[in-house]
Design an enzyme around this catalytic site. Structure first.
Site, mmCIF file in Angstrom:
data_model
loop_
_atom_site.group_PDB
_atom_site.id
_atom_site.type_symbol
_atom_site.label_atom_id
_atom_site.label_comp_id
_atom_site.label_asym_id
_atom_site.label_seq_id
_atom_site.Cartn_x
_atom_site.Cartn_y
_atom_site.Cartn_z
ATOM 1 C CB CYS A 199 24.161 -39.626 64.530
ATOM 2 S SG CYS A 199 25.135 -38.720 65.748
ATOM 3 C CB CYS A 249 24.243 -35.963 64.258
ATOM 4 S SG CYS A 249 25.690 -37.043 64.219
#
Length: 284
Positions: A35, A38
């Site tokens: 991600c 993230c």
């Protein structure tokens, strides 16, 4: 494991999050290695957890490895942040917030801090806004309230270096920092860069006339670093590696590694990660 941020799985969630939340708000960050957002949010949360010094705790949950936990909290997309306090979900958000909005969110949920801690947080917010002189004033005030707080002293040294006040930074760095030796060493490395100031114009002219003058390019990289033009400095050193990785027994690579050390652990982390990847791609 850091005192204020740690990895959590289903097996230890009750102890590390639910039990801990009876005393302190716990920010639970659901993330995954693939991600992209993230990778922006998680290091920022880690930095702020350290800065807030226990006013909240950060529990990091790899959602790929802990799908049962993610499902329990209704995580539909990541990054997803949940706040647990006194055993209850009390707040949440999704996506990677910019630092200013993230600080505002944390201020709502964090425990009250000491006067010195609050001043340090205010200073960090001012640094993020580019208000360096105002940030330094806050840090001086915090240090006067608690002269033994080495974290505040190192924050002030960092700001002095950003302001180009290297002599003052050097005086402060001459002391011992037993509580935070790694950060002190990073700032000493950054001070060494700042003390290598040189006029870039003649070096740029030398390179324009002779692009393969690797020694001049490395001098230029160090001169850029001294002027806090860190992207330009990293670009110049990397270009030496691209053109001749063996020049000066790997001097281009070593210069990059020195820059990485000097820029580690703060606002330049994203830049360091970017150029670590570029260096790896160049060498492989």
């Amino acid at each position: 494991m850091d005192a204020f941020s740690f990895d959590v799985s289903l097996a230890d969630f009750e102890a590390k999050v639910l039990q801990a939340s009876l005393q302190t708000p716990v920010v639970v960050d659901f993330w995954a290695p693939w991600c992209g957002p993230c990778q922006t949010l998680k290091p920022l949360l880690e930095k702020l957890a350290d800065e807030y010094r226990g006013r909240f705790l950060l529990a990091k949950v790899n959602s790929d490895e802990n799908q049962e936990l993610a499902a329990h909290f209704g995580v539909r997309s990541i990054p997803s942040v949940k706040v647990v306090y006194q055993g209850q979900l009390v707040d949440e958000f999704s996506g990677a917030l910019p630092e200013g909005q993230l600080r505002a969110f944390l201020e709502r949920i964090a425990l009250p801090g000491s006067p010195e801690g609050n001043l340090r947080e205010q200073a960090a917010a001012l640094v993020a806004e580019g208000q360096l002189d105002a940030a330094l004033a806050k840090l001086v005030e915090a240090s006067q309230g608690n002269p033994s707080d080495q974290a505040v002293q190192l924050d002030a040294i960092d700001v002095l270096l950003q302001l180009g006040r290297s002599d003052e930074a050097a005086q402060l760095l001459a002391g011992e920092f037993k509580d935070e030796p790694e950060r002190a060493q990073t700032l000493r490395a950054r001070l060494a860069l700042a003390q290598g100031a040189a006029d870039v114009a003649p070096l740029e002219a030398r390179l324009a006339a002779k692009p393969d003058d690797h020694a001049a390019r490395l001098e230029l990289a160090k001169a850029y670093a001294a002027r806090q033009q860190f992207r330009e400095a990293l670009d110049a050193a990397l270009e030496v590696v691209r053109r001749d990785r063996f020049f000066g027994e790997g001097a281009g690579r070593q210069t990059l590694l020195d820059f990485f050390t000097a820029l580690a652990g703060g606002q330049h982390d994203d830049l360091v990660r970017e150029f670590r990847r570029k260096l790896s791609a160049t060498l492989n």
